[in-house]
Motif scaffolding. Sequence first.
Motif, PDB file in Angstrom:
ATOM      1  N   ALA A 193       0.817  -1.217   0.000  1.00  0.00           N
ATOM      2  CA  ALA A 193       0.000   0.000   0.000  1.00  0.00           C
ATOM      3  C   ALA A 193       0.850   1.265   0.000  1.00  0.00           C
ATOM      4  O   ALA A 193       0.582   2.203  -0.755  1.00  0.00           O
ATOM      5  N   LEU A 194       1.876   1.301   0.838  1.00  0.00           N
ATOM      6  CA  LEU A 194       2.700   2.511   0.901  1.00  0.00           C
ATOM      7  C   LEU A 194       3.470   2.735  -0.396  1.00  0.00           C
ATOM      8  O   LEU A 194       3.610   3.872  -0.853  1.00  0.00           O
ATOM      9  N   ILE A 195       3.917   1.664  -1.012  1.00  0.00           N
ATOM     10  CA  ILE A 195       4.600   1.786  -2.306  1.00  0.00           C
ATOM     11  C   ILE A 195       3.630   2.328  -3.354  1.00  0.00           C
ATOM     12  O   ILE A 195       3.973   3.209  -4.143  1.00  0.00           O
ATOM     13  N   GLY A 196       2.407   1.816  -3.364  1.00  0.00           N
ATOM     14  CA  GLY A 196       1.391   2.277  -4.310  1.00  0.00           C
ATOM     15  C   GLY A 196       1.036   3.738  -4.091  1.00  0.00           C
ATOM     16  O   GLY A 196       0.927   4.516  -5.048  1.00  0.00           O
ATOM     17  N   LEU A 197       0.852   4.134  -2.827  1.00  0.00           N
ATOM     18  CA  LEU A 197       0.530   5.531  -2.539  1.00  0.00           C
ATOM     19  C   LEU A 197       1.669   6.450  -2.960  1.00  0.00           C
ATOM     20  O   LEU A 197       1.439   7.500  -3.565  1.00  0.00           O
ATOM     21  N   LYS A 198       2.902   6.053  -2.656  1.00  0.00           N
ATOM     22  CA  LYS A 198       4.065   6.857  -3.045  1.00  0.00           C
ATOM     23  C   LYS A 198       4.139   6.997  -4.558  1.00  0.00           C
ATOM     24  O   LYS A 198       4.419   8.082  -5.078  1.00  0.00           O
ATOM     25  N   SER A 199       3.863   5.929  -5.274  1.00  0.00           N
ATOM     26  CA  SER A 199       3.882   5.978  -6.735  1.00  0.00           C
ATOM     27  C   SER A 199       2.839   6.951  -7.273  1.00  0.00           C
ATOM     28  O   SER A 199       3.115   7.731  -8.205  1.00  0.00           O
ATOM     29  N   LEU A 200       1.644   6.942  -6.694  1.00  0.00           N
ATOM     30  CA  LEU A 200       0.599   7.870  -7.120  1.00  0.00           C
ATOM     31  C   LEU A 200       1.000   9.318  -6.810  1.00  0.00           C
ATOM     32  O   LEU A 200       0.808  10.221  -7.637  1.00  0.00           O
ATOM     33  N   ILE A 201       1.565   9.539  -5.641  1.00  0.00           N
ATOM     34  CA  ILE A 201       2.009  10.882  -5.258  1.00  0.00           C
ATOM     35  C   ILE A 201       3.147  11.342  -6.162  1.00  0.00           C
ATOM     36  O   ILE A 201       3.147  12.488  -6.632  1.00  0.00           O
ATOM     37  N   ASP A 202       4.093  10.451  -6.441  1.00  0.00           N
ATOM     38  CA  ASP A 202       5.213  10.786  -7.330  1.00  0.00           C
ATOM     39  C   ASP A 202       4.740  11.104  -8.744  1.00  0.00           C
ATOM     40  O   ASP A 202       5.434  11.783  -9.501  1.00  0.00           O
ATOM     41  N   SER A 203       3.560  10.606  -9.112  1.00  0.00           N
ATOM     42  CA  SER A 203       2.977  10.882 -10.430  1.00  0.00           C
ATOM     43  C   SER A 203       2.100  12.137 -10.391  1.00  0.00           C
ATOM     44  O   SER A 203       1.287  12.355 -11.284  1.00  0.00           O
TER      45      SER A 203
END
Length: 156
Positions: free
Chosen positions: A74-84
Amino acid sequence: MKIAVDLDGVVYEFQRTYRYMLREYRGVEMPPLEEAWTDWNSMNKYGDEHDHQWMWTKGIDLGLFRYGHVTTGALIGLKSLIDSSHKIIAVTHRPNKAVPDTLAWLNYLNVPWHGIHILSDHQPKTSVEWDLIIDDKPENLRDAAMHDRYGIVFRR
């Protein structure tokens, strides 16, 4: 894009915490998670009405929404969305007495949320402004569609 992310069953492993508390505090025997939790409302299959009432009173006091684990990835996914460049907001339903624990748990995650919406009066998640929602409850996605919004169903 503003993306709403549900907590229970998406970011927060509610099912594991609920099962743990039923087993450890109430003595309810539980099969493995893969067998026990086959749909969104599986918690009603185990224990009795007294167990469920206990969970939403004493269980909250003992940490139902304070000590649970983060869903794997989940944290990896959230970070990826934020980084995008997406704006991420948390949108969840909680009893009023669980709000402080929920805020503490979200703070622990150290995610730069664009907003946190804890709905305690049965408001629909569509009462919050967002473009896309990630949720594990099909009813929330149907409600999104009825309001010309998009959703992604999260399934473990």
